[in-house]
Design a protein around this motif. Structure first.
Motif, PDB file in Angstrom:
ATOM      1  N   ASP A 197      -6.199  -2.243  -6.573  1.00 42.80           N
ATOM      2  CA  ASP A 197      -4.806  -2.366  -7.017  1.00 42.80           C
ATOM      3  C   ASP A 197      -3.982  -3.209  -6.056  1.00 42.80           C
ATOM      4  O   ASP A 197      -3.060  -3.922  -6.484  1.00 42.80           O
ATOM      5  CB  ASP A 197      -4.172  -0.985  -7.171  1.00 42.80           C
ATOM      6  CG  ASP A 197      -4.592  -0.300  -8.467  1.00 42.80           C
ATOM      7  OD1 ASP A 197      -5.153  -0.986  -9.343  1.00 42.80           O
ATOM      8  OD2 ASP A 197      -4.366   0.914  -8.595  1.00 42.80           O
ATOM      9  N   TYR A 198      -4.301  -3.134  -4.762  1.00 38.07           N
ATOM     10  CA  TYR A 198      -3.547  -3.934  -3.800  1.00 38.07           C
ATOM     11  C   TYR A 198      -3.757  -5.426  -4.074  1.00 38.07           C
ATOM     12  O   TYR A 198      -2.798  -6.214  -4.027  1.00 38.07           O
ATOM     13  CB  TYR A 198      -3.976  -3.600  -2.375  1.00 38.07           C
ATOM     14  CG  TYR A 198      -3.167  -4.315  -1.314  1.00 38.07           C
ATOM     15  CD1 TYR A 198      -1.807  -4.074  -1.170  1.00 38.07           C
ATOM     16  CD2 TYR A 198      -3.754  -5.251  -0.468  1.00 38.07           C
ATOM     17  CE1 TYR A 198      -1.052  -4.738  -0.212  1.00 38.07           C
ATOM     18  CE2 TYR A 198      -3.005  -5.915   0.493  1.00 38.07           C
ATOM     19  CZ  TYR A 198      -1.662  -5.654   0.617  1.00 38.07           C
ATOM     20  OH  TYR A 198      -0.923  -6.318   1.554  1.00 38.07           O
ATOM     21  N   GLU A 237      -7.361   1.882  -4.532  1.00 39.49           N
ATOM     22  CA  GLU A 237      -6.241   1.311  -3.773  1.00 39.49           C
ATOM     23  C   GLU A 237      -6.496  -0.139  -3.398  1.00 39.49           C
ATOM     24  O   GLU A 237      -5.608  -0.989  -3.533  1.00 39.49           O
ATOM     25  CB  GLU A 237      -5.974   2.129  -2.513  1.00 39.49           C
ATOM     26  CG  GLU A 237      -4.784   1.608  -1.722  1.00 39.49           C
ATOM     27  CD  GLU A 237      -4.503   2.386  -0.448  1.00 39.49           C
ATOM     28  OE1 GLU A 237      -4.213   1.749   0.580  1.00 39.49           O
ATOM     29  OE2 GLU A 237      -4.556   3.640  -0.496  1.00 39.49           O
ATOM     30  N   ASP A 238      -7.692  -0.447  -2.932  1.00 36.22           N
ATOM     31  CA  ASP A 238      -8.009  -1.827  -2.570  1.00 36.22           C
ATOM     32  C   ASP A 238      -7.931  -2.744  -3.781  1.00 36.22           C
ATOM     33  O   ASP A 238      -7.402  -3.861  -3.704  1.00 36.22           O
ATOM     34  CB  ASP A 238      -9.395  -1.909  -1.941  1.00 36.22           C
ATOM     35  CG  ASP A 238      -9.442  -1.307  -0.545  1.00 36.22           C
ATOM     36  OD1 ASP A 238      -8.381  -1.193   0.095  1.00 36.22           O
ATOM     37  OD2 ASP A 238     -10.545  -0.942  -0.098  1.00 36.22           O
ATOM     38  N   TYR A 252       0.517   6.952  -6.642  1.00 39.61           N
ATOM     39  CA  TYR A 252      -0.650   7.822  -6.844  1.00 39.61           C
ATOM     40  C   TYR A 252      -0.281   9.293  -6.641  1.00 39.61           C
ATOM     41  O   TYR A 252      -0.824  10.178  -7.307  1.00 39.61           O
ATOM     42  CB  TYR A 252      -1.769   7.471  -5.870  1.00 39.61           C
ATOM     43  CG  TYR A 252      -2.349   6.082  -6.002  1.00 39.61           C
ATOM     44  CD1 TYR A 252      -2.342   5.386  -7.207  1.00 39.61           C
ATOM     45  CD2 TYR A 252      -2.926   5.445  -4.894  1.00 39.61           C
ATOM     46  CE1 TYR A 252      -2.873   4.107  -7.308  1.00 39.61           C
ATOM     47  CE2 TYR A 252      -3.478   4.181  -4.988  1.00 39.61           C
ATOM     48  CZ  TYR A 252      -3.443   3.513  -6.187  1.00 39.61           C
ATOM     49  OH  TYR A 252      -3.982   2.251  -6.280  1.00 39.61           O
ATOM     50  N   ALA A 253       0.628   9.544  -5.712  1.00 37.92           N
ATOM     51  CA  ALA A 253       1.015  10.926  -5.408  1.00 37.92           C
ATOM     52  C   ALA A 253       1.749  11.586  -6.573  1.00 37.92           C
ATOM     53  O   ALA A 253       1.915  12.816  -6.588  1.00 37.92           O
ATOM     54  CB  ALA A 253       1.889  10.968  -4.158  1.00 37.92           C
ATOM     55  N   LEU A 286       1.799   1.848  -3.568  1.00 42.68           N
ATOM     56  CA  LEU A 286       0.674   2.362  -4.349  1.00 42.68           C
ATOM     57  C   LEU A 286       0.434   3.840  -4.060  1.00 42.68           C
ATOM     58  O   LEU A 286       0.261   4.652  -4.979  1.00 42.68           O
ATOM     59  CB  LEU A 286      -0.593   1.553  -4.045  1.00 42.68           C
ATOM     60  CG  LEU A 286      -0.580   0.091  -4.515  1.00 42.68           C
ATOM     61  CD1 LEU A 286      -1.832  -0.632  -4.027  1.00 42.68           C
ATOM     62  CD2 LEU A 286      -0.478   0.011  -6.041  1.00 42.68           C
ATOM     63  N   ARG A 287       0.451   4.206  -2.799  1.00 40.29           N
ATOM     64  CA  ARG A 287       0.209   5.605  -2.438  1.00 40.29           C
ATOM     65  C   ARG A 287       1.304   6.517  -2.961  1.00 40.29           C
ATOM     66  O   ARG A 287       1.036   7.643  -3.389  1.00 40.29           O
ATOM     67  CB  ARG A 287       0.074   5.720  -0.915  1.00 40.29           C
ATOM     68  CG  ARG A 287      -1.209   5.089  -0.380  1.00 40.29           C
ATOM     69  CD  ARG A 287      -1.181   4.916   1.118  1.00 40.29           C
ATOM     70  NE  ARG A 287      -2.342   4.153   1.576  1.00 40.29           N
ATOM     71  CZ  ARG A 287      -2.424   3.552   2.758  1.00 40.29           C
ATOM     72  NH1 ARG A 287      -1.405   3.634   3.611  1.00 40.29           N
ATOM     73  NH2 ARG A 287      -3.511   2.876   3.091  1.00 40.29           N
ATOM     74  N   ALA A 288       2.549   6.022  -2.919  1.00 43.30           N
ATOM     75  CA  ALA A 288       3.659   6.820  -3.451  1.00 43.30           C
ATOM     76  C   ALA A 288       3.473   7.056  -4.945  1.00 43.30           C
ATOM     77  O   ALA A 288       3.736   8.154  -5.465  1.00 43.30           O
ATOM     78  CB  ALA A 288       4.990   6.121  -3.187  1.00 43.30           C
ATOM     79  N   ARG A 324       0.825  -1.212   0.000  1.00 43.71           N
ATOM     80  CA  ARG A 324       0.000   0.000   0.000  1.00 43.71           C
ATOM     81  C   ARG A 324       0.858   1.260   0.000  1.00 43.71           C
ATOM     82  O   ARG A 324       0.487   2.273  -0.606  1.00 43.71           O
ATOM     83  CB  ARG A 324      -0.958  -0.017   1.188  1.00 43.71           C
ATOM     84  CG  ARG A 324      -2.052  -1.090   1.063  1.00 43.71           C
ATOM     85  CD  ARG A 324      -3.076  -0.997   2.170  1.00 43.71           C
ATOM     86  NE  ARG A 324      -4.052  -2.063   2.076  1.00 43.71           N
ATOM     87  CZ  ARG A 324      -5.166  -2.014   1.325  1.00 43.71           C
ATOM     88  NH1 ARG A 324      -5.421  -0.929   0.611  1.00 43.71           N
ATOM     89  NH2 ARG A 324      -6.000  -3.031   1.296  1.00 43.71           N
ATOM     90  N   ALA A 325       1.991   1.208   0.658  1.00 43.97           N
ATOM     91  CA  ALA A 325       2.890   2.360   0.653  1.00 43.97           C
ATOM     92  C   ALA A 325       3.383   2.635  -0.765  1.00 43.97           C
ATOM     93  O   ALA A 325       3.494   3.804  -1.180  1.00 43.97           O
ATOM     94  CB  ALA A 325       4.069   2.119   1.586  1.00 43.97           C
TER      95      ALA A 325
END
Length: 225
Positions: free
Chosen positions: A75-76, A72-73, A58-59, A54-56, A51-52
């Motif tokens: 893609d995870y 996110e869910d 997306y940012a 993915l968030r990186a 998840r870290a």
């Protein structure tokens, strides 16, 4: 009673960042966003979890690109599937890993793994790397209802291996491992050869490992023979 050496997996026993980043990028590419993470420059992010990553990623997309609800869910789940199918393409054991494990076992120490990687994936990876049989126990992120830095997975790894927590220590590579050891009341040796390198000294571990060649002597010092 034999002493127990407990290892984290990602970033400690093996550099898994390349395959983790590839799995995250596959998710981004599936959305037409391209490979948003760099296998080298973003290696440290990989060791903070799926998840870290993915968030990186997306940012880094433009403000005009909107992700659908639940992205996110979704893609995870895709990340885990992709990773499970290509888990050891780029992953390599750190230099000296196998020799250190052999010397620890020869000295009478029990070996175990406590990781925040899902247990099933950890099992597959250790077998792909050819070292699963070196460990008497494996506790993953989903083995118990809690994960590191909660001390219970660590204690479960030691006891499942047949050891005692009071005669054990942890080898890791992150602040999570430092906190886990502190919560369990044991010493921690952090590796200086992972992505963060000597920077981990800021966490004041009981020891820093420059190379796995140094681990057998450290274990003898801390646990005896």
């Amino acid at each position: 009673m034999a002493g127990t050496v407990v290892f984290d997996l990602d970033g400690t026993l093996a550099d898994t960042s390349g395959d983790l980043i590839a799995a995250a990028n596959a998710c981004f590419e599936g959305r037409g966003l391209g490979p948003l993470l760099d296998p080298v420059g973003d290696a440290l992010i990989a060791f903070h979890g799926g998840r870290a990553m993915l968030r990186a990623g997306y940012a880094r997309i433009g403000a005009d690109t909107l992700l659908p609800p639940g992205a996110e869910d979704d893609d995870y789940a895709r990340l885990l599937d992709h990773y499970g199918q290509r888990i050891a393409v780029h992953t390599r054991l750190y230099p000296g890993t196998e020799d250190a494990l052999d010397k620890l076992a020869a000295a009478g120490h029990i070996l175990a793994v406590c990781t925040n990687k899902p247990e099933g994936l950890a099992e597959i990876l250790l077998r792909e790397l050819g070292i699963r049989d070196r460990f008497a126990a494996l506790i993953g992120a989903d083995t118990l209802p809690v994960r590191k830095p909660d001390p219970r997975p660590y204690a479960a790894a030691v006891r499942s291996a047949g050891g005692e927590v009071t005669r054990s220590f942890l080898v890791g590579d992150t602040e999570t491992d430092r906190k886990t050891a502190a919560a369990a009341g044991v010493k921690v040796a952090l590796v200086a050869f992972g992505p963060e390198g000597e920077g981990l000294a800021r966490l004041a571990p009981e020891a820093m490992l420059a190379h796995f060649d140094d681990l057998p002597d450290l274990a003898e010092d801390w646990l005896g023979r």
